[in-house]
Motif scaffolding. Structure first.
Motif, PDB file in Angstrom:
ATOM      1  N   GLY A 120       3.548  45.890  -0.591  1.00  0.00           N
ATOM      2  CA  GLY A 120       3.456  44.757  -1.508  1.00  0.00           C
ATOM      3  C   GLY A 120       2.067  44.162  -1.647  1.00  0.00           C
ATOM      4  N   VAL A 121       1.103  44.712  -0.910  1.00  0.00           N
ATOM      5  CA  VAL A 121      -0.277  44.223  -1.008  1.00  0.00           C
ATOM      6  C   VAL A 121      -1.023  45.130  -1.989  1.00  0.00           C
ATOM      7  N   ASN A 122      -1.569  44.534  -3.053  1.00  0.00           N
ATOM      8  CA  ASN A 122      -2.283  45.366  -4.032  1.00  0.00           C
ATOM      9  C   ASN A 122      -3.679  45.722  -3.519  1.00  0.00           C
ATOM     10  N   GLN A 123      -4.320  46.691  -4.165  1.00  0.00           N
ATOM     11  CA  GLN A 123      -5.600  47.214  -3.696  1.00  0.00           C
ATOM     12  C   GLN A 123      -6.690  46.153  -3.672  1.00  0.00           C
ATOM     13  N   THR A 124      -6.706  45.271  -4.655  1.00  0.00           N
ATOM     14  CA  THR A 124      -7.720  44.207  -4.687  1.00  0.00           C
ATOM     15  C   THR A 124      -7.566  43.284  -3.480  1.00  0.00           C
ATOM     16  N   ASP A 125      -6.327  42.884  -3.190  1.00  0.00           N
ATOM     17  CA  ASP A 125      -6.091  42.029  -2.024  1.00  0.00           C
ATOM     18  C   ASP A 125      -6.430  42.756  -0.728  1.00  0.00           C
ATOM     19  N   LEU A 126      -6.112  44.043  -0.673  1.00  0.00           N
ATOM     20  CA  LEU A 126      -6.425  44.830   0.522  1.00  0.00           C
ATOM     21  C   LEU A 126      -7.937  44.927   0.717  1.00  0.00           C
ATOM     22  N   ASP A 127      -8.672  45.197  -0.362  1.00  0.00           N
ATOM     23  CA  ASP A 127     -10.136  45.243  -0.276  1.00  0.00           C
ATOM     24  C   ASP A 127     -10.685  43.896   0.193  1.00  0.00           C
ATOM     25  N   ASN A 128     -10.148  42.808  -0.349  1.00  0.00           N
ATOM     26  CA  ASN A 128     -10.576  41.469   0.062  1.00  0.00           C
ATOM     27  C   ASN A 128     -10.261  41.217   1.534  1.00  0.00           C
ATOM     28  N   PHE A 129      -9.089  41.644   1.972  1.00  0.00           N
ATOM     29  CA  PHE A 129      -8.688  41.498   3.367  1.00  0.00           C
ATOM     30  C   PHE A 129      -9.702  42.171   4.292  1.00  0.00           C
ATOM     31  N   TYR A 130     -10.053  43.420   3.981  1.00  0.00           N
ATOM     32  CA  TYR A 130     -11.007  44.137   4.828  1.00  0.00           C
ATOM     33  C   TYR A 130     -12.401  43.511   4.771  1.00  0.00           C
ATOM     34  N   THR A 131     -12.791  42.994   3.633  1.00  0.00           N
ATOM     35  CA  THR A 131     -14.080  42.295   3.522  1.00  0.00           C
ATOM     36  C   THR A 131     -14.069  41.041   4.391  1.00  0.00           C
ATOM     37  N   ILE A 132     -12.990  40.284   4.322  1.00  0.00           N
ATOM     38  CA  ILE A 132     -12.869  39.068   5.127  1.00  0.00           C
ATOM     39  C   ILE A 132     -12.862  39.415   6.620  1.00  0.00           C
ATOM     40  N   MET A 133     -12.100  40.430   6.994  1.00  0.00           N
ATOM     41  CA  MET A 133     -12.063  40.838   8.408  1.00  0.00           C
ATOM     42  C   MET A 133     -13.454  41.250   8.889  1.00  0.00           C
ATOM     43  N   ASP A 134     -14.164  42.010   8.071  1.00  0.00           N
ATOM     44  CA  ASP A 134     -15.521  42.421   8.433  1.00  0.00           C
ATOM     45  C   ASP A 134     -16.426  41.207   8.610  1.00  0.00           C
ATOM     46  N   ASN A 135     -16.305  40.225   7.732  1.00  0.00           N
ATOM     47  CA  ASN A 135     -17.098  38.996   7.852  1.00  0.00           C
ATOM     48  C   ASN A 135     -16.766  38.253   9.139  1.00  0.00           C
TER      49      ASN A 135
END
Length: 158
Positions: A120-135
């Motif tokens: 249920g997580v779309n690719q844009t949200d997933l990309d944002n999630f990984y960016t936030i985690m990296d930050n």
């Protein structure tokens, strides 16, 4: 389980880690190990050329914790350690035949668990999630800190 917006991040990540490990462990309950699947995957992914020190650095854990993990996986027959020929102080970790045989099941279980967790997580949200985690990792990595050891132990059910 609802996330609490003002909850300390360590509680959120800790709860998430706990439930992830519980689900993954359940999928892999036919193996004689209950934990440290990720170390086996690292050894496999790096063509069995990693030392204990390499893995400890990748996982940001201390030497003694890495020795405990290595001892556990050696005792269970999934890895073996040998002296590095170019640096006799270093131990290279290799998967045994049992370890190699377990890799496809571990990979499949991790993939299934990830797919279920991210359903249920779309690719844009997933990309944002990984960016936030990296930050978050970058920001916390710059801060002074004490060393801690996290350990998940399976609760024996009666």
């Amino acid at each position: 389980m609802k996330l609490i917006s003002n909850e300390p991040l360590y509680l959120t990540f800790g709860r998430l880690s706990k439930i992830y490990i519980e689900v993954l462990s359940k999928k892999l309950n036919n193996l004689v190990i209950e934990k440290n699947f990720f170390v086996m995957l690292l050894i496999y992914d790096y063509n069995q050329k990693l030392s204990q020190k390499d893995i400890a650095g990748m996982l940001n854990i201390d030497k003694s914790s890495m020795v405990r993990i290595t001892d556990y996986l050696c005792e269970k027959g999934f890895i073996e350690r040998s002296i590095n020929k170019s640096d006799r102080r270093a131990h290279v970790l290799k998967l045994t035949e049992s370890g190699l045989n377990a890799i496809p099941q571990i990979q499949k279980s991790v993939s299934e668990t990830n797919l279920s967790a991210l359903s249920g997580v779309n690719q844009t949200d997933l990309d944002n999630f990984y960016t936030i985690m990296d930050n978050i990792f970058t920001n916390l990595g710059k801060m002074p800190k004490d060393q801690y050891f996290m350990s998940f132990q399976k609760i024996k059910q009666s």
